[in-house]
Design a protein around this motif. Structure first.
Motif, mmCIF file in Angstrom:
data_model
loop_
_atom_site.group_PDB
_atom_site.id
_atom_site.type_symbol
_atom_site.label_atom_id
_atom_site.label_comp_id
_atom_site.label_asym_id
_atom_site.label_seq_id
_atom_site.Cartn_x
_atom_site.Cartn_y
_atom_site.Cartn_z
ATOM 1 N N VAL A 89 48.167 51.217 30.993
ATOM 2 C CA VAL A 89 48.451 49.698 29.963
ATOM 3 C C VAL A 89 47.139 48.696 30.961
ATOM 4 O O VAL A 89 47.332 47.765 30.234
ATOM 5 C CB VAL A 89 50.047 49.270 30.809
ATOM 6 N N GLU A 90 47.376 47.855 32.567
ATOM 7 C CA GLU A 90 46.777 47.014 32.589
ATOM 8 C C GLU A 90 45.357 47.471 32.404
ATOM 9 O O GLU A 90 45.556 46.056 32.825
ATOM 10 C CB GLU A 90 47.116 46.793 34.398
ATOM 11 N N ILE A 91 44.985 48.245 32.785
ATOM 12 C CA ILE A 91 43.261 48.467 32.511
ATOM 13 C C ILE A 91 43.217 48.014 30.667
ATOM 14 O O ILE A 91 42.066 47.102 30.339
ATOM 15 C CB ILE A 91 42.914 49.603 32.861
ATOM 16 N N ALA A 145 43.645 47.370 48.034
ATOM 17 C CA ALA A 145 43.206 47.714 46.765
ATOM 18 C C ALA A 145 44.756 48.207 46.067
ATOM 19 O O ALA A 145 45.425 48.706 46.993
ATOM 20 C CB ALA A 145 42.057 49.516 47.319
ATOM 21 N N TYR A 146 44.306 48.040 45.281
ATOM 22 C CA TYR A 146 45.387 48.338 44.069
ATOM 23 C C TYR A 146 44.857 49.129 42.987
ATOM 24 O O TYR A 146 44.044 48.723 42.686
ATOM 25 C CB TYR A 146 45.945 46.850 43.810
ATOM 26 N N ALA A 170 44.166 36.355 42.021
ATOM 27 C CA ALA A 170 45.056 37.568 42.535
ATOM 28 C C ALA A 170 44.279 38.540 43.165
ATOM 29 O O ALA A 170 44.296 39.501 42.114
ATOM 30 C CB ALA A 170 46.685 37.814 42.187
ATOM 31 N N SER A 171 44.289 39.218 44.072
ATOM 32 C CA SER A 171 44.152 40.758 44.236
ATOM 33 C C SER A 171 45.076 41.345 43.568
ATOM 34 O O SER A 171 43.611 42.294 43.505
ATOM 35 C CB SER A 171 44.655 40.553 45.898
ATOM 36 N N VAL A 172 46.070 41.868 43.201
ATOM 37 C CA VAL A 172 45.852 42.775 42.081
ATOM 38 C C VAL A 172 45.994 42.414 40.713
ATOM 39 O O VAL A 172 44.901 43.451 40.169
ATOM 40 C CB VAL A 172 48.243 43.357 41.559
ATOM 41 N N ILE A 192 34.061 37.896 37.868
ATOM 42 C CA ILE A 192 35.364 38.565 38.546
ATOM 43 C C ILE A 192 35.327 37.404 39.497
ATOM 44 O O ILE A 192 34.885 37.527 40.728
ATOM 45 C CB ILE A 192 35.740 39.396 38.914
ATOM 46 N N GLY A 193 36.565 36.708 39.783
ATOM 47 C CA GLY A 193 37.292 35.689 40.919
ATOM 48 C C GLY A 193 36.118 34.327 40.395
ATOM 49 O O GLY A 193 36.191 34.340 39.853
#
Length: 423
Positions: A215-217, A209-210, A303-305, A264-265
């Motif tokens: 800003v990233e969202i 979990a990160y 990547a997981s992040v 996602i993914g």
């Protein structure tokens, strides 16, 4: 009056543990992600871990530390373990057929493994061969085999195999020194298949979990071309016919143009690619027929992040499994661990941990009208979504990897003690 807690059971002594898995990162697959998380957690408890897996899991480039124990390179280095820092990795198996059992046995002898834990999912071990189901037989006198059943689906084997398909899975449970089930339904079935010890141990999130910042969202939502009033639905996990993505597309078609969906993914994973790719092709055709191409987005493998950022960017996660929600799904655990509001389908078996309206929102499987109604209801109620997300994160605390590893190693220690007593 608060009663004192009983003392925690003593940790088992450090064990030499082998993990056998049909897939492992960088291969894409839930069982591989599970095995990586379990190996890290076992190592953190002081256990020595050896992972035996497919050649396709060979990292490129090699991690820092490279190949351990070899002479430096060339063909010989392909037979040496790769030092992952938390485990030694043997990406040695080309095809999961009979010679692979001897490869596993040789590595078990080389490192004097005390227990070998097979991460069993038929699709990850060559659907046309039952060789891996005979691993407990091959390792007799070498090391006891404990089988973690990630599901109880049967291998294909060959046309008209019929009852033989289930027989080889039942025989695997009967030959093992012990079995691990990841959920209550499989636990009950395995008890009917074998008189060997069976332990229920949950799985955890298949990614760390990160917590992305605002800003990233915002960057995720902008990258998907969303407007201020748009509602983003998220689906996390590989696509196959059991997971209800086709129902989700039908539900999206019933919602107005404000609603978008992001897958996602990765899309099909490393196991059973032919069937999964056929389903994906049908799903894309469905999206085109319904005129939804502009509202359906695909991230590809992340990547997981970046997975975490997309989970956080979604207003709602929607994962409508055709066979009902189950605690054996690592993608479900990831959604809970990230504290995301989730709409999913009612479990086929009683699952008291999942409570409708409290930590998840449950609908009937294969019901696009009910699913669309649930989406619209929660999209209009931000407070309810926040409450569901907070409760989901609390629930995820029951499935932390340190506790999972401790339960797993404890079961191994009990089995080894019983073997020693009988000897």
């Amino acid at each position: 009056m608060t009663l004192p807690r009983p003392p925690a059971p003593p940790l088992p002594r450090p064990l030499r543990i082998g993990l056998v898995t049909g897939e492992f990162p960088p291969m894409e697959g839930g069982v591989g992600a599970f095995t990586e998380q379990l190996a890290r957690a076992l190592a953190a408890l002081g256990h020595e871990v050896t992972i035996i897996t497919s050649r396709r899991a060979r990292p490129s480039p090699l991690p820092l530390g490279g190949v351990g124990g070899g002479s430096g390179g060339g063909l010989a280095s392909l037979f040496q373990p790769i030092d992952l820092g938390y485990a030694r990795l043997y990406p040695r198996v080309g095809r999961w057929r009979w010679p692979s059992l001897s490869t596993i046995a040789d590595i078990a002898v080389r490192h004097d493994l005390e227990v070998v834990n097979l991460q069993y999912q038929a699709a990850a071990f060559n659907m046309g061969s039952a060789a891996i189901n005979y691993l407990p037989w091959r390792l007799r006198g070498v090391a006891p085999t404990v089988v973690t059943f990630h599901d109880l689906r049967v291998p294909y084997l060959f046309p008209k195999a019929g009852g033989l398909r289930q027989h080889v899975v039942r025989a695997l449970a009967a030959r093992a020194a012990g079995c691990i089930a990841t959920n209550a339904a499989d636990f009950r079935v395995l008890h009917g298949w074998t008189d060997r010890p069976v332990r229920q141990v949950p799985i955890g999130s298949n990614i760390d979990a990160y917590e992305p910042n605002h800003v990233e969202i915002a960057e995720v939502r902008d990258g998907l071309g969303l407007g201020v009033g748009d509602v983003l639905l998220g689906y996390f996990g590989f696509l196959n016919e059991t997971k209800g993505a086709d129902t989700l597309i039908e539900a999206l078609a019933r919602l107005d143009g404000r609603y978008h969906l992001v897958f996602i993914g990765g899309q099909t994973g490393a196991s059973d690619p032919a069937n999964n790719e056929a389903f994906l092709a049908g799903l894309r055709g469905q999206i085109d027929r319904l005129g939804l191409s502009a509202r359906v987005h695909w991230t590809g493998f992340l990547a997981s992040v970046r997975v975490s950022a997309h989970l956080a960017a979604a207003d709602l996660m929607v994962m409508p499994y055709r066979d009902g929600v189950s605690l054996r799904r690592g993608t479900l655990m990831a959604v809970l661990a990230h504290g995301r509001p989730l709409i999913t389908t009612a479990p086929a078996e009683p699952t008291p941990e999942l409570r409708h309206g409290e930590n998840v929102w449950l609908v009937s499987p294969a019901d696009p009208a009910a699913l669309a109604e649930a989406v619209a209801t929660l999209a209009a109620d931000p407070a309810r979504r926040d409450q569901l997300g907070r409760a989901a994160r609390v629930l995820a605390g029951q499935f932390a990897w340190p506790a999972i590893a401790a339960q797993t190693a404890g079961f191994f220690a009990e089995l080894l003690e019983a073997v020693g007593t009988r000897g």
